[in-house]
Write a protein that holds these residues in place. Structure first.
Motif, short mmCIF file in Angstrom:
data_model
loop_
_atom_site.label_atom_id
_atom_site.label_comp_id
_atom_site.label_asym_id
_atom_site.label_seq_id
_atom_site.Cartn_x
_atom_site.Cartn_y
_atom_site.Cartn_z
N VAL A 154 0.89 -1.16 0.00
CA VAL A 154 0.00 0.00 0.00
C VAL A 154 0.92 1.21 0.00
O VAL A 154 1.69 1.40 0.94
N LYS A 180 -3.37 5.33 4.19
CA LYS A 180 -2.83 3.96 4.26
C LYS A 180 -3.06 3.33 5.65
O LYS A 180 -3.55 2.21 5.74
N ILE A 199 3.22 -1.31 4.03
CA ILE A 199 2.82 0.07 3.78
C ILE A 199 4.07 0.91 3.76
O ILE A 199 4.91 0.80 4.66
N VAL A 223 -8.24 4.74 -3.62
CA VAL A 223 -7.26 3.91 -4.34
C VAL A 223 -7.32 4.38 -5.79
O VAL A 223 -8.34 4.23 -6.46
#
Ligand code: ADP
Length: 640
Positions: free
Chosen positions: A426, A434, A589, A610
Motif C-alpha cells: 500500500v 494507508k 505500507i 485507491v
C-alpha cells in the motif's frame, strides 16, 4: 504577564470538562456513593471489610476504658474496697492491653489489604479503557472526561479515591455516637436532690430540652460551617484544577529529561520563573485560593472550630453543675464529659462526612459518566473459521470512512480484494489513508459506509477478539515494554522460548541476541534492571517484527515501521521480510516505493482513494499515473 497567563490558561484549560456546578441531591449522593463502594467491594472485598472492622474496633473500644476508669474513680471516692479496686485495676490494664493488641493486628490486616490502593483505583479506569471501542479513544469527550477525573483526584482528592474513607468515617461516627449515647443517657436521667435549692432547675424537663437543643445546635453548627468551607472549595474545583495543572507544568519543567536541551537553548526556565514567582497565580500568596482562605473560607473554618469549643464549655458547665448539686459522683463526671464529647464528636463527624460525600457526588458523577461511556461497535458472535490452508480472502466493498468527530473522509469508496499468500503493498503520500485502511482491516474502526468481508462474510459478524487473532501488525508507533526481551516477543510471561528465539532470528535480531549476556531474559531499557539494554531504532524494529512473527497470524502487516530507518536499512528489512512472511499474507505500507517493488500487487492511495492498482511493472509503465510520478521523484532523490 497577565495576558501571558490568560493565554497559558486557555491552552491548559483545553481538554478539560468543566464541572457541573449544581450540587447533587441526597438521593443521588447516596446512590453514587453506594455504587462506588460496590465497585471496590466486588473487586477487593477484604479491603473493604478490613477497613470497616478496623474502624468499628477503634470507635467502640475507647468506651471500655471510659467506663472502667469511671468505676475506678467512683470506688476510690466511695467505698475504697481494696479487693474491688485491685480487680478493677487488673481488668482495666488487661482490657486495654488486649484492645491495643487486637487493634494492632487489625491494622496490619488492613494495611496488607489496602496496599497498592493507587493501582486498585486506577485499574478501574484502565479496564474501562481496554473495554472501550478503539474509536472511542479518539473522541474528545473520552479524553476530556478522563482528564477531568485525573485533575479532580490530583487537585482536591475528589472522585473514587475518598469513597472508602467516607464509608469508614460514617461507620466510625455512627458507632461512636451509639456508644456515647449508651454511656451518657443517664446524665440526663439522673436527678439532683430536691433539697439542692436553685439547682433543682436541672431536673426540669424544659431545662433538659433546652440544654439538649443547645448541645445539638453546636454539634450541628461546627460541621455545617466546615462543610460550607468545603463546598466553596468544591465549587471552585475548576480553578483549583487549572492551578494544579499550571503548577505541574511550570513547577516541574526543569525535571523533564526530554525538555532539558530546549530549556537550555531557549532559556525556557525564565518563563517558568515568571510563573513560579507570580504571587497572583492560583496558589500564590495573592492568588484566588489564598484570598478565599483569608476571607470567606477562613471565616467558616474558624467559626467551625469556635462552635466545637463552645460545645465543650456547655458540656463541662452542665455536668459539673449536676455533680455539684449531688446528682452523681466524681467517677460519673469523667464518664459523662468523655462520653458526651464523644457523642458530639460522632455527630459532628457524621454531618461533616455526609456533607463531604455530597460535595464529592458531583465528582463521582464525572467518574460514572466515564465508566458508563457506551460501546457502539456491533459485536458479532460468529467464530472465525480456523483454516489449516490459511485460505482467507478479504474484500473491501465500496468502503468510506470518517474518523469520529471529523467531517472529512479519510477513505473514499475503496474497493479491493486480496487472497492469502499474496504480497500486497500500500503506497501513497503521507496522509493519503494507508494506516486508516489497515485500522479498518483489523476492525479497530467500522467503515462509515460500505463493508469489509472475510471469506464473503461482513467482518462485523465475527467475534471481535477472534477476528483480531488473524492479524499481526507492526504499527508505525509500536511500543516495547521495559520487560525481558522474551516477554516483549511473546507479549506475555507465558512463552515458548524456542519460538521466541526463532522469531528473533527471522527478524534479523539473531546476532545481537548472541551478544546479550542474559540472552532472552535480558531486560529492555534500564527502568527495572540496571543490566537492561538500550536498543537502537533499528533493533527495536526487529523486535517488533519478531513479536508479529511470534503471533503466527495468517496476516502480517508492516505499517511503515521503518520510517525511522535510512532507505538502505529499510530495503534490507523489507527484502528479508519477503522471505520470512512465507505462506502468510503480507501487507506492506510505505511511502518509499523502492521497498515495495517485489509485491504481487500494489495499491496506490491518494487523498483517501485507491487511484491505481497493479504490479510494479504495470504501474511504472503508466507514465501519466501517480505511481510513476512518485517513483520518478524518489528515484531522482536516491540517484542524487
Ligand atoms: P497515512 O497512513 O497514509 O499517512 P492516515 O491513514 O494516517 O494516512 O491518515 C489519513 C487521513 O486521516 C489524514 O488526513 C489524517 O489527518 C486523518 N486522520 C488520521 N488519524 C486520525 C484520527 N485519529 N482522527 C482524525 N483524523 C485522522
Amino acid at each position: 504577564m497577565q495576558s501571558f497567563m490568560k493565554f497559558r490558561a486557555n491552552i491548559i484549560r483545553k481538554g478539560t470538562k468543566r464541572m457541573d456546578k449544581k450540587r447533587k441531591s441526597w438521593g443521588e449522593t447516596l446512590k453514587m456513593t453506594g455504587r462506588a463502594l460496590g465497585i471496590f467491594y466486588r473487586r477487593y472485598p477484604q479491603m473493604v471489610i478490613s477497613r470497616l472492622i478496623c474502624v468499628a474496633w477503634a470507635a467502640l473500644m475507647p468506651y471500655v476504658g471510659i467506663y472502667l476508669s469511671a468505676c475506678l474513680i467512683d470506688e476510690l471516692a466511695g467505698r475504697r474496697d481494696a479487693d474491688h479496686l485491685r480487680f478493677l485495676v487488673v481488668l482495666l490494664l488487661f482490657s486495654q492491653a488486649g484492645i491495643a493488641l487486637v487493634a494492632a493486628l487489625l491494622k496490619k490486616w488492613k494495611e496488607t489489604q489496602n496496599a497498592g490502593m493507587v493501582f486498585k483505583v486506577q485499574s478501574v479506569f484502565a479496564e474501562k479503557f481496554l473495554d472501550l471501542d478503539y474509536g472511542k479513544m479518539d473522541e474528545t469527550r473520552t479524553s476530556e472526561l478522563f482528564s477531568t477525573i485525573r485533575q479532580n483526584e490530583n487537585g482536591g482528592g475528589w472522585g473514587l479515591y475518598p469513597v472508602l474513607g467516607y464509608c469508614e468515617d460514617l461507620c466510625s461516627s455512627v458507632l461512636t455516637l451509639l456508644g456515647g449515647i449508651s454511656l451518657s443517657a443517664s446524665l440526663f436521667l439522673s436527678r439532683v436532690p430536691e433539697s439542692a435549692g436553685v439547682y433543682a432547675i436541672l431536673n426540669r424537663p424544659l431545662f433538659l430540652l433546652l440544654i439538649i437543643f443547645v448541645m445539638l445546635f453546636f454539634t450541628w453548627a461546627a460541621p455545617a460551617l466546615y462543610n460550607k468551607a468545603g463546598s466553596y472549595m468544591a465549587r471552585h474545583a475548576d480553578e483549583h484544577n487549572l492551578g494544579n495543572r499550571q503548577f505541574s507544568f511550570f513547577g516541574f519543567l526543569g525535571y523533564r529529561r526530554e525538555l532539558a536541551a530546549d530549556v537550555r537553548i531557549y532559556r525556557q526556565d525564565k518563563i517558568c520563573e515568571k510563573y513560579n514567582r507570580n504571587k497572583e497565580s492560583a496558589f500564590g500568596s495573592k492568588g484566588p485560593f489564598a484570598g478565599y482562605c483569608r476571607g470567606i473560607v477562613g471565616f467558616y473554618c474558624a467559626a467551625s472550630s469556635a462552635m466545637t469549643e463552645i460545645f465543650t464549655g456547655v458540656v463541662y458547665v452542665f455536668v459539673c453543675l449536676k455533680a455539684w448539686a449531688g446528682a452523681f459522683g466524681l467517677g460519673a463526671v469523667t464518664q459523662y464529659i468523655a462520653s458526651v464529647t464523644k457523642v458530639s464528636g460522632g455527630l459532628s463527624k457524621l454531618i461533616e462526612t455526609l456533607g463531604t460525600m455530597r460535595n464529592n457526588a458531583s465528582f463521582l458523577a464525572v467518574v460514572f459518566e466515564f465508566l458508563d461511556l457506551p460501546n457502539e461497535m456491533y459485536q458479532g458472535s460468529l467464530t472465525v473459521e480456523k483454516r489449516r490452508d490459511r485460505n482467507y480472502e478479504v474484500e473491501f466493498r465500496n468502503v468510506s470512512f470518517r474518523y469520529p468527530g471529523s467531517d472529512r473522509y479519510a477513505l473514499k469508496h475503496v474497493n479491493m480484494k486480496f487472497k492469502i499468500g499474496e504480497r500486497l503493498a500500500v503506497v501513497g503520500m503521507n496522509g493519503s489513508g494507508k494506516t486508516t485502511f489497515i485500522k479498518l482491516l483489523c476492525r479497530l474502526y467500522d467503515p462509515t459506509e460500505g463493508e469489509i468481508l472475510l471469506n464473503g462474510i461482513n467482518i462485523r459478524k465475527y467475534d471481535e477478539r477472534e477476528y483480531r487473532l488473524l492479524f499481526a501488525v507492526v504499527f508505525q508507533d509500536f511500543k516495547l515494554f521495559a520487560l525481558p526481551l522474551v516477554e516483549n516477543v511473546a507479549s506475555g510471561s507465558d512463552y515458548d522460548e524456542e519460538r521466541a528465539r526463532e522469531s528473533l532470528e527471522k527478524a534479523g535480531f539473531g546476532e545481537r541476541l548472541l551478544r546479550l549476556s542474559e540472552g532472552l531474559a535480558t531486560y529492555l531499557y534500564k527502568d527495572y534492571d540496571k543490566n537492561g539494554i538500550n536498543i537502537s531504532g533499528g533493533e527495536a524494529q526487529k523486535i517488533a517484527i519478531a513479536r508479529a512473527l511470534y503471533k503466527d497470524a495468517p496476516f502480517i502487516i508492516l505499517d511503515e515501521p521503518t520510517a525511522a530507518l535510512d532507505p538502505i536499512a529499510e530495503a534490507e528489512i523489507y527484502s528479508r521480510f519477503n522471505e520470512i512472511a512465507g505462506d502468510k499474507t503480507a501487507v506492506y505500507i510505505s511511502h518509499r516505493l523502492s521497498s515495495c517493488r517485489f509485491c504481487d500487487e500494489i495499491l496506490v492511495f491518494h487523498e483517501g482513494s485507491v487511484i491505481q492498482q497493479g504490479s510494479h511493472a504495470e504501474l511504472v509503465a503508466d507514465e501519466n499515473g501517480k505511481y510513476y510520478e512518485l517513483w520518478r521523484a524518489q528515484a531522482q532523490y536516491y540517484v542524487n
